[in-house]
Design a protein around this motif. Sequence first.
Motif, mmCIF file in Angstrom:
data_model
loop_
_atom_site.group_PDB
_atom_site.id
_atom_site.type_symbol
_atom_site.label_atom_id
_atom_site.label_comp_id
_atom_site.label_asym_id
_atom_site.label_seq_id
_atom_site.Cartn_x
_atom_site.Cartn_y
_atom_site.Cartn_z
ATOM 1 N N ILE A 166 80.218 -6.507 -6.194
ATOM 2 C CA ILE A 166 80.344 -7.132 -7.515
ATOM 3 C C ILE A 166 79.222 -6.668 -8.438
ATOM 4 C CG2 ILE A 166 80.177 -9.345 -8.735
ATOM 5 C CD1 ILE A 166 81.595 -10.605 -6.285
ATOM 6 N N LEU A 167 77.995 -6.651 -7.934
ATOM 7 C CA LEU A 167 76.866 -6.262 -8.778
ATOM 8 C C LEU A 167 76.938 -4.793 -9.169
ATOM 9 C CD1 LEU A 167 73.920 -8.226 -7.118
ATOM 10 C CD2 LEU A 167 75.252 -8.816 -9.158
ATOM 11 N N ARG A 180 79.748 -3.046 -9.590
ATOM 12 C CA ARG A 180 80.776 -2.969 -10.637
ATOM 13 C C ARG A 180 80.246 -3.526 -11.958
ATOM 14 N NH1 ARG A 180 86.071 -2.181 -9.850
ATOM 15 N NH2 ARG A 180 86.493 -3.598 -11.570
ATOM 16 N N TYR A 181 79.489 -4.604 -11.864
ATOM 17 C CA TYR A 181 78.956 -5.231 -13.078
ATOM 18 C C TYR A 181 77.985 -4.310 -13.802
ATOM 19 C CZ TYR A 181 76.166 -8.448 -15.934
ATOM 20 O OH TYR A 181 75.509 -9.055 -16.970
ATOM 21 N N GLU A 219 79.358 -2.248 -16.576
ATOM 22 C CA GLU A 219 79.886 -2.909 -17.770
ATOM 23 C C GLU A 219 78.938 -2.705 -18.951
ATOM 24 O OE1 GLU A 219 82.576 -4.886 -18.396
ATOM 25 O OE2 GLU A 219 83.501 -4.883 -16.413
ATOM 26 N N ALA A 255 76.439 -5.557 -19.464
ATOM 27 C CA ALA A 255 75.648 -5.938 -18.291
ATOM 28 C C ALA A 255 74.175 -6.139 -18.648
ATOM 29 C CB ALA A 255 75.779 -4.886 -17.195
ATOM 30 N N ALA A 307 81.360 -10.507 -18.588
ATOM 31 C CA ALA A 307 81.427 -9.197 -17.930
ATOM 32 C C ALA A 307 81.272 -9.332 -16.421
ATOM 33 C CB ALA A 307 80.343 -8.288 -18.498
ATOM 34 N N LEU A 308 80.422 -10.242 -15.973
ATOM 35 C CA LEU A 308 80.233 -10.452 -14.538
ATOM 36 C C LEU A 308 81.484 -11.062 -13.907
ATOM 37 C CD1 LEU A 308 78.460 -10.265 -12.086
ATOM 38 C CD2 LEU A 308 77.277 -12.344 -12.797
ATOM 39 N N ARG A 332 84.515 -10.620 -14.996
ATOM 40 C CA ARG A 332 85.494 -9.530 -14.965
ATOM 41 C C ARG A 332 85.230 -8.597 -13.780
ATOM 42 N NH1 ARG A 332 85.168 -8.674 -19.889
ATOM 43 N NH2 ARG A 332 83.526 -7.084 -19.917
ATOM 44 N N ALA A 333 83.977 -8.275 -13.537
ATOM 45 C CA ALA A 333 83.642 -7.393 -12.417
ATOM 46 C C ALA A 333 84.024 -8.024 -11.083
ATOM 47 C CB ALA A 333 82.151 -7.073 -12.437
#
Length: 290
Positions: A108-109, A111-112, A115, A118, A271-272, A274-275
């Motif tokens: 997750i982090l 992918r974030y 963004e 981010a 954004a987090l 969404r990730a």
Amino acid sequence: MESRALRYFVAVAEELNFTRAADRLGISAPPLSRAIRALEADLGVPLLERDTHSVTLTTAGTVLLGQARPGLDTLEAAGRRAQRAGATTPQVVLAVKADNDAGLLDTILTRYAAEDAALPVTVRLCGWGEEPRLLRRGEADVALIHGPFDGTGLDAEPVTMEPTVAAVPLGHAFARLGTATLANLELPVTGPTDTASMHGYQRRLVDEHGIRDLPQLFALVELGRITALVPRSVMDRYPRPRLAYIDVADAPPSVLSIVWPQESRFTAVAALVRAATELEPSAPATSLEI
């Protein structure tokens, strides 16, 4: 009605003693008493009944106490979030219980970080059930939580769903079979999607035994004191020689959600979220269609 007057009232209402409340607030008793009387005059109703020996709440005082606590929490939370957003280096605080992320936190982090919105993420590790309180108090912006949980004032989206397994001592009657039902294990019997009674069982384990982490939980399982239900990802990551994991076909699945305050308008939080909810199929858990 000023927030200071409400804070003063809550202190007196909780302590039911002006001297103790004044000590708690760092002021003397006379100005505290004057502030409470001014609040009563402003509202036009008595909030406290006083005599030389005791202080008690009136009906109006009981109602105000119930409303004032969450109101003050909301104000304090707003202040904490504003401080983080306005800091020289803004950040996002993510609350998660250690080992309770289904093995997805790093994914997750990563992918974030890709963004546009981010920001740096501070991971706040916490105990079982603490995440909703941290969100409501503004001490965290977002959290990863296995449900069910108290969602008052919070929004959530599912991240992943996985089977629930039982952790039992190695010598348990069903350990060799590798499978059992909730009834076999003398656990609350629920429907396939009914997690409320299961959550109640897990909550009692935590409260009665003071459990804060997996080593404590597993130690009690190995001693034969409890049977624990955990997500399958825990089984995959934590093999133990004196403990067996068994499938429980009628246990509801374990759902990991990403959770945030309803009033949040923080683009970095969006954004987090969404990730977390758009994980790649190769992520180490079964993605839940939403």
